[in-house]
Structure formats: C-alpha cells, structure tokens
Write a protein that holds these residues in place. Structure first.
Motif: not given
Length: 533
Positions: A246-273
């Motif tokens: 399903s193209p809809f599920i593919v798009r959701l997968g792409v968003v997940t694969a970008i957003a959650l690793p970005a969240f982890v990176a932000i939490e490990l580098t920001t001063a006030r996570p």
C-alpha cells in the motif's frame, strides 16, 4: 516489660521507621492516580467488544470502524512521554485534575457521537487526556512513596497494566449486551468521580512553571509526535492494507524511519531533552524496559488473538468471549495484592522469571487447537496466565526503577509505560500478520491434499452429495455443489484453527525471550521490596 516498652519506643523514634511512614493523603493520591490509570488502559480494549454495534450506530464501515480504536491509541501513546514535562509546566495537581476531568467529559461525548468523524475526533481527545493518567500514576508512586512501600504502590498500578486489558472485553461485552454500547463510555463516570475527589483532596497545590515553555524541547516533541503517530497508524492499518503493498503504508514507514531516529538524535544531543534516553543505558532500567515491551506484546496480543479465535472458529458472541477472558482477569484481583507479601520472602527477579514462565506456558498450552477446543478448554491456560501476569509487573517495576533519581522519575515512567503500550501495538500487528500468512499457508497445503482428483476426496464428496439428496435436494448437480462447498468450509476452518495455533506459539516465543531478558536483570539486595532499590 519495661525493656519491651523501651525497645518499642526506640523503634518508633527510629528515623528509618519514621521515614517509611506514609501520610494518609499520600495513599489517597496513589489510589486516585492508579484508578485513573486503570480507566485509561481499560478504554483501550473495552470498545472492541461493541465495535460492530458502534459501527452500525454511527454508520461506519467494517474497515473504517478500526479508527475508533486507532485514534485513541495514537494520541495516548503520544501524550505518555509528554506528561512528565507538562506536569512540571502546569504543576502536577492542576495538570492531572484537568486531564482527568476532560477524560470523563470526552467519554460522555463519545457516547453521543453521531457519525464516524465525530467519534474519531472525540476518541482522539479521550486518548490524549486519558494517556496522561498512566505515566503520572507511576510517577506518583516513585516520588511520593518511600522505597519500602513502592511494592504496594506498584501492585496497585499492576491492576491497571495487566488486569485492565484482561477484563476490558468482559466488561465491554456485558455492558453492550445488557445496556447498549453507550454505557461502555458511561462506565467511566462513577470511578472517575471518585478519582477526581481523591486527587483533589490529596495533591498539594504548586505554582505553574510557564517559563519552561519557551525552553522546551520542541524539536524533540515534534519528531516524537510525528514518528509515534505514523508508527501507530502503520501498525494498526498495515495488515488490512497489505503492508508495503500500500502506498499509504509506505509513506507512513518513510515518515517513521525519518522522525523517530531524528527524535533519538535530538534527545541525546540537546541540553534539555524531553526524555532522558540515557537511562536506557543503565542495566536494569534498559533490560526492564525491554521486558516491559515484551510484556505489552503478550498482554495485548493475547487479548487480541483469543477473542478472534473464539468468534471466528467457535461462533462465540461478545458476552461469551468476555466470560472466557474473565478467568484471566478476575483471579488477578486476588493474586496481585499478595505480591508485596511474596516480595518479602522471594527476590523480585525470581518472581518475574516465574511469572514470565507461567505466562509463556499458558500460551504454549493453547497451541494444540482443534474444532472442539473452545471456552472450557481455555479455562486452565487462562488461570495459569492470570498467575503469570499477576507475578510479573510489580517486581519488574521495582527492578526497573530501582535507583532512579527523583529528577528522572518522569522520564523513567514515560519510557517504561510507553514501551509497554508500543509493545502491545507491535505485538498485535505481528500476530495479526502472522495469522493471515499462516492461515493462507495451511489453506494451500490442505487444498493440495484435498484435490478433486484424490480418490478419498471424491469418495467424501459422493457421500456428502448423497447426504444432501437424502435431505431433500432433488438435483444431483446442486447436491454435488453443496458437497464441494461443505468440504471447502472444512478446509478453511481447519486452516484458520492451525493459523491461530501458530499465532499462540509466536506469543509464547515472545514470552520466552522476555524470560531470558528477565534472567539478565541484576538481583535485588534482599528478598524484600525495599531491597529492590
């Protein structure tokens, strides 16, 4: 006698004993908070039993009706990691009371929904306000109770985390069949009023910290919300939409694969996570959170797969399914309050291991399915499962949160509870997909064996055709067609039963992994609950 009196007086004056005394108002806060968590978790499952009636009342299709549960789950899992920070911003008392009141208000509003759009929006708000109640209950236990009393607090919390999912379909089925689907939402009102009263009486006012808003971890909040929403939606809708076909599920997968690793990176580098992810590097907290994830996989997965099996292969209605599941839920009301006493005699790690072993054993007992395996046959596995679930959560919570500082209690509670809910969502998706694939596999294998060119199949078809003719079917061709349909139904039913057996095996396998993870936890320094810290 005077020596005994002197020793008693000395003990009462001992600072360690005095520090363990818990004010009555603190217990009121713990009871009120855990009651709120119980209702929030209960509302994840309680609508499932009445979903067909709700869909009919609001004009929703079979596929669209799934969003009634999905919308609640999406907002709930988003707000859980936000709650610790927002409680600091608006004060614990104000934030908890406002959300508890709104949860009840949206519950009543859901019962008045006129169409699918209204129901989805109202369930989303109900999930967003109800999700607050889960981590803050654990936070109150961690921060307001001394370590020696936290076993009692977490035993109360276990009623929300393990008892509520098990009893939800039972309550939902009974309310739906007896009073109508609207009462699934009205049931929150009486315990909700008690919860509000207890929290209002017990929580002390504190000033808001609105100055924290401008310095908040907004990039982390945004990536976390987007990533979790996309992941939860993908998990809920993936199997229905053939996953990445399903193209809809593919798009959701792409968003997940970008957003959650970005969240982890932000939490490990920001001063006030937003969340202190470095807590996961601590052995017991990291492993305990993983075990909590696997517990969620099994808790919600079992509540998902068993009702499906009973309805699709045994023809059970919602109330009958609830009666079967009651033997998983009701025994926990007796067993969970006994766990703090067990913690005074046994190490928490031992209880967690035994609990996971019993839970896994109950799942493997359900792999020997056949056409006659119905409610009575699930009695023993369900009682064993009740024992296992009752033994796991309280000691696991103590082991996981042992040594967590007060300033990290919010992050620890959010991560621990979020991962359990996320494990449930992933578990349901895995089991749903596994069942679909294995049912198709078994159907193909059986279909090859039951070929029209097979002499045994031809003989069986001939016997069935003669049976139908003897029952009034005059046309031989029609009787033969009915015989072919009957054999096809048998093949389909048998393939479904074998698919569910494979799903139960997968459920048990996940619990074996959880058992291995639990065995890697560090033991407590003693058999008591206090020793867990």
């Amino acid at each position: 006698m005077s020596n005994l009196q002197d020793r008693a007086a000395a003990r009462l004056a001992d600072p360690a004993v005095l520090s363990d005394r818990v004010p009555f108002t603190t217990w009121l806060a713990v009871i009120g908070a855990t009651l709120g968590a119980f209702m929030a978790v209960l509302n994840i499952q309680i609508t499932n039993a009445a979903l067909p009636d709700i869909q009919g009342a609001i004009g929703a299709g079979i596929d669209d009706g799934g969003w009634i549960s999905t919308s609640y789950l999406i907002t709930e899992i988003i707000v859980i990691p936000l709650s610790g920070w927002l409680a600091r911003v608006f004060s614990l008392r104000r934030y908890l009371l406002v959300n508890a009141f709104l949860f009840l208000a949206f519950s009543v509003a859901c019962a008045s929904a006129q169409n699918l759009g209204q129901m989805i929006v109202l369930r989303a708000f109900q999930g967003f306000t109800g999700g607050v109640l889960i981590p803050l209950a654990a936070t109150i236990i961690l921060t307001m109770l001394p370590k020696s009393k936290q076993a009692v607090g977490f035993a109360m919390f276990a009623l929300s985390a393990t008892f509520a999912p098990a009893i939800g379909p039972t309550i939902g089925g009974w309310l739906n069949d007896t009073y109508g689907w609207q009462y699934i939402f009205y049931v929150n009102l009486i315990p909700g009023a008690i919860m509000l009263g207890l929290l209002a009486l017990s929580l002390k006012p504190s000033p808001m910290r609105l100055d924290l808003l401008p310095g908040g971890d907004w990039p982390g909040i945004a990536t976390m919300a987007i990533g979790l929403a996309a992941l939860q939606t993908m998990l809920e809708e993936g199997n229905k939409d053939d996953w990445f076909g399903s193209p809809f599920i593919v798009r959701l997968g792409v968003v997940t694969a970008i957003a959650l690793p970005a969240f982890v990176a932000i939490e490990l580098t920001t001063a006030r996570p937003l969340l202190n992810l470095r807590l996961l590097a601590r052995r017991n907290f990291g492993l305990g959170t993983l075990a909590s994830f696997l517990l969620g996989y099994a808790l919600y997965g079992s509540v998902f797969i068993l009702p499906l099996y009973l309805s699709q292969t045994q023809g059970y209605n919602a109330q009958q399914i609830g009666e079967v599941l009651a033997w998983t839920g009701l025994p926990q009301l007796v067993l969970i309050p006994l766990v703090p006493k067990l913690l005074q005699r046994f190490d928490a790690k031992q209880l967690v291991a035994v609990g996971f072993a019993l839970f896994a054993g109950s799942a493997f007992m359900s792999t020997h399915l056949d056409a006659d395996f119905a409610g009575p046959q699930f009695l023993l596995p369900n009682i064993i499962r009740a024992f296992g679930q009752a033994l796991v959560l309280t000691p696991l919570s103590l082991l996981t949160t042992g040594g967590i500082e007060a300033e990290n209690a919010g992050s620890a509670s959010a991560l621990y509870n979020m991962m359990r809910n996320l494990g449930g969502a992933i578990g349901i998706a895995i089991l749903q997909t596994a069942y679909t694939r294995r049912e198709q596999f078994h159907s193909n294998i059986l279909g090859t064996s039951v070929s029209l060119t097979n002499p045994a199949t031809q003989q069986r078809l001939t016997e069935l055709a003669q049976y139908f003719q003897s029952r009034g079917v005059a046309d031989p061709a029609t009787a033969w067609h009915q015989a072919v349909v009957a054999v096809g139904d048998v093949v389909r039913d048998q393939a479904a039963i074998m698919g569910y057996a494979d799903a139960f095996f997968l459920l048990g396998s996940g619990l074996v992994i959880a058992l291995l993870v639990a065995l890697c936890l560090r033991k407590t320094s003693g058999g008591s609950a206090a020793g867990a810290h």
